[in-house]
Scaffold this active site. Sequence first.
Site, PDB file in Angstrom:
ATOM      1  N   ALA A  64      -4.701   5.403   0.123  1.00 17.62           N
ATOM      2  CA  ALA A  64      -5.204   5.513   1.490  1.00 17.62           C
ATOM      3  C   ALA A  64      -6.716   5.714   1.496  1.00 17.62           C
ATOM      4  O   ALA A  64      -7.308   5.958   2.534  1.00 17.62           O
ATOM      5  CB  ALA A  64      -4.531   6.680   2.214  1.00 17.62           C
ATOM      6  N   PRO A 103       0.796  -1.227   0.000  1.00 19.99           N
ATOM      7  CA  PRO A 103       0.000   0.000   0.000  1.00 19.99           C
ATOM      8  C   PRO A 103       0.829   1.277   0.000  1.00 19.99           C
ATOM      9  O   PRO A 103       2.049   1.267   0.212  1.00 19.99           O
ATOM     10  CB  PRO A 103      -0.812  -0.112   1.307  1.00 19.99           C
ATOM     11  CG  PRO A 103      -0.759  -1.544   1.701  1.00 19.99           C
ATOM     12  CD  PRO A 103       0.566  -2.043   1.205  1.00 19.99           C
ATOM     13  N   GLU A 104       0.142   2.382  -0.208  1.00 22.70           N
ATOM     14  CA  GLU A 104       0.735   3.715  -0.101  1.00 22.70           C
ATOM     15  C   GLU A 104       1.376   3.883   1.273  1.00 22.70           C
ATOM     16  O   GLU A 104       0.795   3.540   2.307  1.00 22.70           O
ATOM     17  CB  GLU A 104      -0.345   4.776  -0.287  1.00 22.70           C
ATOM     18  CG  GLU A 104       0.141   6.204  -0.123  1.00 22.70           C
ATOM     19  CD  GLU A 104      -0.965   7.240  -0.310  1.00 22.70           C
ATOM     20  OE1 GLU A 104      -0.632   8.424  -0.488  1.00 22.70           O
ATOM     21  OE2 GLU A 104      -2.165   6.868  -0.284  1.00 22.70           O
ATOM     22  N   ALA A 105       2.608   4.414   1.274  1.00 26.28           N
ATOM     23  CA  ALA A 105       3.303   4.797   2.510  1.00 26.28           C
ATOM     24  C   ALA A 105       3.438   3.641   3.497  1.00 26.28           C
ATOM     25  O   ALA A 105       3.454   3.854   4.708  1.00 26.28           O
ATOM     26  CB  ALA A 105       2.578   5.969   3.179  1.00 26.28           C
TER      27      ALA A 105
END
EC number: 3.5.5.1
Length: 346
Positions: free
Chosen positions: A211, A64-66
Amino acid sequence: MSTTEEMSAVKNTTPINGVDPSSTVRVTIIQSSTVYNDTPATLDKAEKFIVEAASKGAKLVLFPEAFIGGYPRGFRFGLAVGVHNEEGRDEFRNYHASAIKVPGPEVERLAELAGKNNVHLVMGAIEKDGYTLYCTALFFSPQGRFLGKHRKVMPTSLERCIWGQGDGSTIPVYDTPIGKIGAAICWENRMPLYRTALYAKGIEIYCAPTADYSLEWQASMIHIAVEGGCFVLSAHQFCKRKEFPEHPDYLFNDIVDTKEHDPTVSGGGSVIISPLGQVLAGPNYESEGLVTADLDLGDIARAKLYFDVVGHYSKPDIFNLTVNEHPKKPVTFVTKVEKPEDDSNK
Protein backbone atom coordinates in the site's frame (compact mmCIF):
# COMPACT_ATOMS: atom_id res chain seq x y z
CA MET A 1 4.33 -0.86 -19.28
CA SER A 2 4.82 -4.14 -21.08
CA THR A 3 7.65 -5.85 -22.85
CA THR A 4 7.79 -7.31 -26.32
CA GLU A 5 4.51 -9.08 -27.06
CA GLU A 6 6.10 -11.35 -29.68
CA MET A 7 8.10 -13.27 -27.06
CA SER A 8 6.56 -16.52 -25.91
CA ALA A 9 5.20 -16.62 -22.38
CA VAL A 10 7.57 -19.37 -21.27
CA LYS A 11 10.59 -20.81 -23.04
CA ASN A 12 12.32 -24.05 -22.01
CA THR A 13 10.27 -24.53 -18.84
CA THR A 14 11.73 -27.32 -16.72
CA PRO A 15 10.37 -29.68 -14.04
CA ILE A 16 9.39 -28.48 -10.59
CA ASN A 17 12.77 -29.27 -9.01
CA GLY A 18 14.66 -26.73 -11.07
CA VAL A 19 14.47 -23.81 -13.49
CA ASP A 20 16.40 -23.80 -16.73
CA PRO A 21 18.70 -20.76 -16.62
CA SER A 22 17.89 -20.08 -20.28
CA SER A 23 14.14 -19.88 -19.70
CA THR A 24 12.02 -16.75 -19.98
CA VAL A 25 8.70 -16.26 -18.23
CA ARG A 26 6.11 -13.52 -18.63
CA VAL A 27 4.64 -12.04 -15.45
CA THR A 28 1.92 -9.45 -14.93
CA ILE A 29 0.99 -7.16 -12.05
CA ILE A 30 -2.62 -6.03 -11.85
CA GLN A 31 -2.74 -2.41 -10.72
CA SER A 32 -6.36 -1.80 -9.82
CA SER A 33 -8.75 -0.91 -7.02
CA THR A 34 -10.97 -2.97 -4.77
CA VAL A 35 -14.72 -2.58 -5.15
CA TYR A 36 -15.23 -1.53 -1.54
CA ASN A 37 -17.92 -3.30 0.50
CA ASP A 38 -18.66 -5.62 -2.44
CA THR A 39 -16.49 -8.72 -2.48
CA PRO A 40 -18.42 -10.49 -5.28
CA ALA A 41 -17.90 -7.46 -7.53
CA THR A 42 -14.22 -7.38 -6.59
CA LEU A 43 -13.89 -11.04 -7.63
CA ASP A 44 -15.64 -10.28 -10.92
CA LYS A 45 -13.16 -7.46 -11.51
CA ALA A 46 -10.25 -9.75 -10.68
CA GLU A 47 -11.53 -12.33 -13.15
CA LYS A 48 -11.54 -9.81 -16.01
CA PHE A 49 -7.96 -8.82 -15.29
CA ILE A 50 -6.78 -12.44 -14.95
CA VAL A 51 -8.36 -13.34 -18.29
CA GLU A 52 -6.74 -10.30 -19.94
CA ALA A 53 -3.31 -11.04 -18.49
CA ALA A 54 -3.49 -14.71 -19.48
CA SER A 55 -4.57 -13.79 -23.01
CA LYS A 56 -1.35 -11.78 -23.32
CA GLY A 57 0.81 -14.69 -22.26
CA ALA A 58 1.30 -14.11 -18.54
CA LYS A 59 2.21 -17.20 -16.51
CA LEU A 60 2.16 -15.43 -13.15
CA VAL A 61 -0.40 -12.81 -12.12
CA LEU A 62 0.04 -10.72 -8.97
CA PHE A 63 -2.60 -8.53 -7.31
CA PRO A 64 -2.02 -5.77 -4.73
CA GLU A 65 -2.17 -5.95 -0.95
CA ALA A 66 -5.72 -6.41 0.38
CA PHE A 67 -7.28 -6.39 -3.09
CA ILE A 68 -10.10 -8.60 -1.84
CA GLY A 69 -11.65 -6.91 1.18
CA GLY A 70 -9.89 -3.62 0.57
CA TYR A 71 -7.03 -1.63 2.03
CA PRO A 72 -8.76 0.77 4.46
CA ARG A 73 -6.63 3.85 3.75
CA GLY A 74 -7.81 6.76 5.85
CA PHE A 75 -10.38 4.72 7.79
CA ARG A 76 -10.35 5.52 11.51
CA PHE A 77 -12.78 2.90 12.84
CA GLY A 78 -13.62 5.39 15.60
CA LEU A 79 -10.27 4.74 17.24
CA ALA A 80 -8.32 7.04 19.50
CA VAL A 81 -6.43 6.32 22.71
CA GLY A 82 -8.98 5.47 25.38
CA VAL A 83 -11.90 6.20 23.05
CA HIS A 84 -14.39 3.79 21.45
CA ASN A 85 -17.65 4.52 19.66
CA GLU A 86 -20.56 2.79 17.95
CA GLU A 87 -19.85 4.27 14.52
CA GLY A 88 -16.38 2.71 14.54
CA ARG A 89 -17.81 -0.64 15.54
CA ASP A 90 -20.28 -0.49 12.64
CA GLU A 91 -17.46 0.43 10.26
CA PHE A 92 -15.47 -2.61 11.38
CA ARG A 93 -18.55 -4.80 11.04
CA ASN A 94 -18.82 -3.78 7.36
CA TYR A 95 -15.11 -4.35 6.82
CA HIS A 96 -15.29 -7.78 8.45
CA ALA A 97 -18.20 -8.68 6.16
CA SER A 98 -16.03 -7.97 3.10
CA ALA A 99 -13.23 -10.28 4.29
CA ILE A 100 -13.06 -13.92 3.19
CA LYS A 101 -12.53 -17.26 4.91
CA VAL A 102 -9.50 -19.30 3.92
CA PRO A 103 -10.35 -21.86 2.70
CA GLY A 104 -13.80 -20.84 1.54
CA PRO A 105 -15.96 -20.27 -1.56
CA GLU A 106 -13.98 -17.21 -2.71
CA VAL A 107 -10.74 -19.20 -2.49
CA GLU A 108 -12.34 -21.98 -4.52
CA ARG A 109 -13.35 -19.47 -7.19
CA LEU A 110 -9.83 -18.02 -7.36
CA ALA A 111 -8.35 -21.51 -7.69
CA GLU A 112 -10.77 -22.20 -10.54
CA LEU A 113 -9.74 -18.95 -12.26
CA ALA A 114 -6.05 -19.83 -11.96
CA GLY A 115 -6.69 -23.28 -13.44
CA LYS A 116 -8.98 -22.07 -16.20
CA ASN A 117 -6.45 -19.46 -17.31
CA ASN A 118 -3.34 -21.62 -16.71
CA VAL A 119 -1.58 -19.08 -14.48
CA HIS A 120 0.17 -18.96 -11.15
CA LEU A 121 -1.89 -16.49 -9.12
CA VAL A 122 -0.86 -14.48 -6.07
CA MET A 123 -3.78 -12.58 -4.57
CA GLY A 124 -3.82 -10.01 -1.77
CA ALA A 125 -6.82 -10.51 0.50
CA ILE A 126 -8.25 -9.71 3.90
CA GLU A 127 -8.77 -13.06 5.59
CA LYS A 128 -11.15 -13.60 8.48
CA ASP A 129 -10.48 -16.28 11.06
CA GLY A 130 -13.47 -16.04 13.32
CA TYR A 131 -13.63 -12.33 14.10
CA THR A 132 -9.93 -11.58 13.71
CA LEU A 133 -8.77 -10.27 10.34
CA TYR A 134 -5.41 -10.91 8.68
CA CYS A 135 -3.74 -9.24 5.73
CA THR A 136 -2.91 -12.27 3.61
CA ALA A 137 -1.35 -13.31 0.31
CA LEU A 138 -2.96 -16.36 -1.32
CA PHE A 139 -1.10 -18.64 -3.74
CA PHE A 140 -2.66 -20.70 -6.54
CA SER A 141 -1.26 -23.05 -9.18
CA PRO A 142 -2.09 -23.27 -12.93
CA GLN A 143 -3.66 -26.66 -12.14
CA GLY A 144 -6.38 -24.88 -10.17
CA ARG A 145 -5.02 -25.75 -6.72
CA PHE A 146 -4.90 -23.50 -3.68
CA LEU A 147 -1.29 -23.86 -2.55
CA GLY A 148 -1.41 -21.93 0.70
CA LYS A 149 -1.09 -18.48 2.23
CA HIS A 150 1.18 -15.97 3.90
CA ARG A 151 -0.21 -13.86 6.73
CA LYS A 152 1.45 -10.48 7.24
CA VAL A 153 3.55 -10.94 10.36
CA MET A 154 3.59 -7.29 11.43
CA PRO A 155 0.83 -4.86 10.47
CA THR A 156 1.95 -1.24 10.37
CA SER A 157 0.77 1.50 12.72
CA LEU A 158 -3.05 1.58 13.08
CA GLU A 159 -3.32 -1.59 10.97
CA ARG A 160 -2.49 -3.43 14.22
CA CYS A 161 -5.85 -2.36 15.65
CA ILE A 162 -7.80 -4.09 12.87
CA TRP A 163 -5.50 -6.92 11.68
CA GLY A 164 -3.97 -9.78 13.61
CA GLN A 165 -0.30 -10.75 13.31
CA GLY A 166 0.82 -13.80 11.39
CA ASP A 167 3.33 -16.31 12.75
CA GLY A 168 6.19 -18.32 11.30
CA SER A 169 3.93 -21.11 10.07
CA THR A 170 2.86 -19.10 7.00
CA ILE A 171 6.11 -17.96 5.41
CA PRO A 172 6.05 -20.19 2.32
CA VAL A 173 8.21 -20.22 -0.78
CA TYR A 174 6.71 -22.47 -3.45
CA ASP A 175 8.94 -24.37 -5.86
CA THR A 176 7.20 -24.12 -9.24
CA PRO A 177 8.18 -24.76 -12.87
CA ILE A 178 8.67 -21.01 -13.37
CA GLY A 179 10.77 -20.46 -10.25
CA LYS A 180 10.46 -20.28 -6.48
CA ILE A 181 7.67 -17.90 -5.51
CA GLY A 182 7.01 -16.20 -2.17
CA ALA A 183 5.74 -12.93 -0.78
CA ALA A 184 6.43 -10.10 1.64
CA ILE A 185 3.54 -7.72 2.23
CA CYS A 186 4.14 -3.96 2.37
CA TRP A 187 6.46 -2.95 5.22
CA GLU A 188 7.45 -6.54 5.91
CA ASN A 189 9.86 -5.64 3.14
CA ARG A 190 11.60 -3.33 5.59
CA MET A 191 12.28 -6.24 7.96
CA PRO A 192 15.80 -7.54 7.19
CA LEU A 193 15.31 -10.82 9.06
CA TYR A 194 12.05 -11.58 7.27
CA ARG A 195 13.73 -10.95 3.92
CA THR A 196 16.61 -13.19 4.96
CA ALA A 197 14.19 -16.01 5.75
CA LEU A 198 12.78 -15.77 2.21
CA TYR A 199 16.27 -15.68 0.72
CA ALA A 200 17.21 -18.78 2.70
CA LYS A 201 14.23 -20.60 1.19
CA GLY A 202 15.61 -19.82 -2.26
CA ILE A 203 13.06 -17.24 -3.41
CA GLU A 204 13.48 -16.32 -7.09
CA ILE A 205 10.26 -14.43 -7.85
CA TYR A 206 9.71 -12.16 -4.88
CA CYS A 207 6.15 -10.79 -4.74
CA ALA A 208 5.70 -7.55 -2.80
CA PRO A 209 2.04 -6.51 -2.70
CA THR A 210 1.90 -3.15 -0.95
CA ALA A 211 0.00 0.00 0.00
CA ASP A 212 3.13 2.20 -0.12
CA TYR A 213 3.35 4.30 -3.27
CA SER A 214 6.18 6.58 -2.13
CA LEU A 215 9.33 7.21 -4.13
CA GLU A 216 11.29 5.72 -1.24
CA TRP A 217 9.45 2.46 -1.84
CA GLN A 218 10.91 2.21 -5.32
CA ALA A 219 14.40 2.45 -3.84
CA SER A 220 13.57 -0.37 -1.40
CA MET A 221 12.39 -2.62 -4.22
CA ILE A 222 15.60 -2.10 -6.20
CA HIS A 223 17.65 -2.79 -3.09
CA ILE A 224 15.77 -6.04 -2.36
CA ALA A 225 16.18 -7.27 -5.94
CA VAL A 226 19.93 -6.71 -5.76
CA GLU A 227 20.27 -7.95 -2.18
CA GLY A 228 18.31 -11.14 -2.79
CA GLY A 229 19.43 -11.78 -6.35
CA CYS A 230 15.79 -12.26 -7.29
CA PHE A 231 13.09 -10.71 -9.42
CA VAL A 232 10.89 -8.33 -7.45
CA LEU A 233 7.27 -7.69 -8.40
CA SER A 234 5.67 -4.90 -6.39
CA ALA A 235 1.90 -4.53 -6.83
CA HIS A 236 -0.06 -1.50 -5.66
CA GLN A 237 -3.66 -0.38 -6.00
CA PHE A 238 -4.59 2.66 -8.05
CA CYS A 239 -7.67 4.17 -6.46
CA LYS A 240 -9.57 7.43 -6.82
CA ARG A 241 -11.58 9.05 -4.04
CA LYS A 242 -14.86 8.23 -5.79
CA GLU A 243 -14.08 4.52 -5.42
CA PHE A 244 -14.11 4.76 -1.62
CA PRO A 245 -17.35 4.50 0.38
CA GLU A 246 -18.79 7.82 1.46
CA HIS A 247 -17.68 8.73 4.96
CA PRO A 248 -16.96 12.14 6.53
CA ASP A 249 -14.21 10.94 8.87
CA TYR A 250 -11.50 9.64 6.54
CA LEU A 251 -8.03 11.06 7.10
CA PHE A 252 -6.03 11.11 3.89
CA ASN A 253 -2.64 12.70 3.32
CA ASP A 254 -2.04 16.25 2.16
CA ILE A 255 -1.88 15.25 -1.50
CA VAL A 256 -5.33 13.66 -1.35
CA ASP A 257 -6.89 16.38 0.80
CA THR A 258 -6.96 18.85 -2.07
CA LYS A 259 -9.83 20.56 -3.82
CA GLU A 260 -9.55 18.30 -6.84
CA HIS A 261 -12.88 16.90 -7.94
CA ASP A 262 -11.65 13.31 -7.72
CA PRO A 263 -8.21 13.10 -6.08
CA THR A 264 -6.08 9.96 -6.11
CA VAL A 265 -6.15 8.05 -2.83
CA SER A 266 -3.81 5.17 -3.71
CA GLY A 267 -1.27 6.25 -6.27
CA GLY A 268 -0.04 3.07 -7.93
CA GLY A 269 3.65 2.70 -8.62
CA SER A 270 3.61 -1.02 -9.47
CA VAL A 271 7.02 -2.09 -10.74
CA ILE A 272 9.02 -5.15 -11.87
CA ILE A 273 12.77 -5.26 -11.19
CA SER A 274 15.47 -7.74 -12.21
CA PRO A 275 18.08 -9.34 -9.91
CA LEU A 276 20.57 -6.94 -11.47
CA GLY A 277 18.57 -3.95 -10.25
CA GLN A 278 17.16 -3.04 -13.65
CA VAL A 279 13.58 -1.74 -13.84
CA LEU A 280 11.87 -4.00 -16.38
CA ALA A 281 8.38 -2.46 -16.26
CA GLY A 282 6.75 0.45 -14.46
CA PRO A 283 6.44 2.19 -12.18
CA ASN A 284 2.95 3.24 -13.26
CA TYR A 285 1.55 6.20 -11.31
CA GLU A 286 -1.04 7.14 -13.91
CA SER A 287 -3.91 4.67 -14.00
CA GLU A 288 -5.29 1.19 -13.49
CA GLY A 289 -3.86 -1.42 -15.80
CA LEU A 290 -1.41 -4.25 -16.40
CA VAL A 291 2.31 -3.99 -15.73
CA THR A 292 4.04 -6.80 -17.63
CA ALA A 293 7.59 -7.99 -18.17
CA ASP A 294 9.43 -11.00 -19.55
CA LEU A 295 11.83 -12.35 -16.94
CA ASP A 296 15.13 -13.83 -18.12
CA LEU A 297 15.66 -16.35 -15.33
CA GLY A 298 19.33 -16.56 -16.21
CA ASP A 299 19.71 -13.16 -14.54
CA ILE A 300 19.45 -14.91 -11.15
CA ALA A 301 22.68 -16.81 -11.69
CA ARG A 302 24.32 -13.74 -13.19
CA ALA A 303 23.49 -11.75 -10.07
CA LYS A 304 24.61 -14.48 -7.65
CA LEU A 305 28.11 -14.58 -9.16
CA TYR A 306 29.10 -11.56 -7.11
CA PHE A 307 26.67 -11.64 -4.21
CA ASP A 308 24.70 -14.52 -2.68
CA VAL A 309 23.33 -13.21 0.60
CA VAL A 310 22.69 -16.63 2.16
CA GLY A 311 25.48 -18.41 0.28
CA HIS A 312 29.06 -17.42 -0.44
CA TYR A 313 28.54 -13.87 0.86
CA SER A 314 27.13 -14.94 4.23
CA LYS A 315 29.16 -15.28 7.45
CA PRO A 316 27.49 -18.05 9.46
CA ASP A 317 30.46 -18.20 11.83
CA ILE A 318 29.44 -14.70 12.98
CA PHE A 319 25.77 -14.22 12.03
CA ASN A 320 22.96 -16.74 12.38
CA LEU A 321 19.17 -16.52 12.03
CA THR A 322 16.68 -18.91 13.62
CA VAL A 323 13.12 -18.91 12.26
CA ASN A 324 10.34 -20.42 14.37
CA GLU A 325 7.88 -22.00 11.94
CA HIS A 326 5.59 -23.50 14.57
CA PRO A 327 2.02 -22.11 14.60
CA LYS A 328 1.30 -20.01 17.66
CA LYS A 329 -2.19 -20.79 18.94
CA PRO A 330 -3.66 -18.89 21.91
CA VAL A 331 -5.48 -21.96 23.21
CA THR A 332 -4.42 -25.61 23.11
CA PHE A 333 -6.80 -28.32 24.27
CA VAL A 334 -5.30 -31.48 25.74
CA THR A 335 -7.91 -34.17 26.14
CA LYS A 336 -7.44 -36.87 28.75
CA VAL A 337 -7.76 -40.34 27.22
CA GLU A 338 -9.54 -42.78 29.50
CA LYS A 339 -7.94 -46.23 29.55
CA PRO A 340 -10.40 -49.05 28.93
CA GLU A 341 -11.06 -51.37 31.81
CA ASP A 342 -9.04 -54.59 31.81
CA ASP A 343 -11.60 -57.42 31.88
CA SER A 344 -8.91 -60.13 32.22
CA ASN A 345 -8.80 -59.80 36.01
CA LYS A 346 -12.52 -60.34 36.46
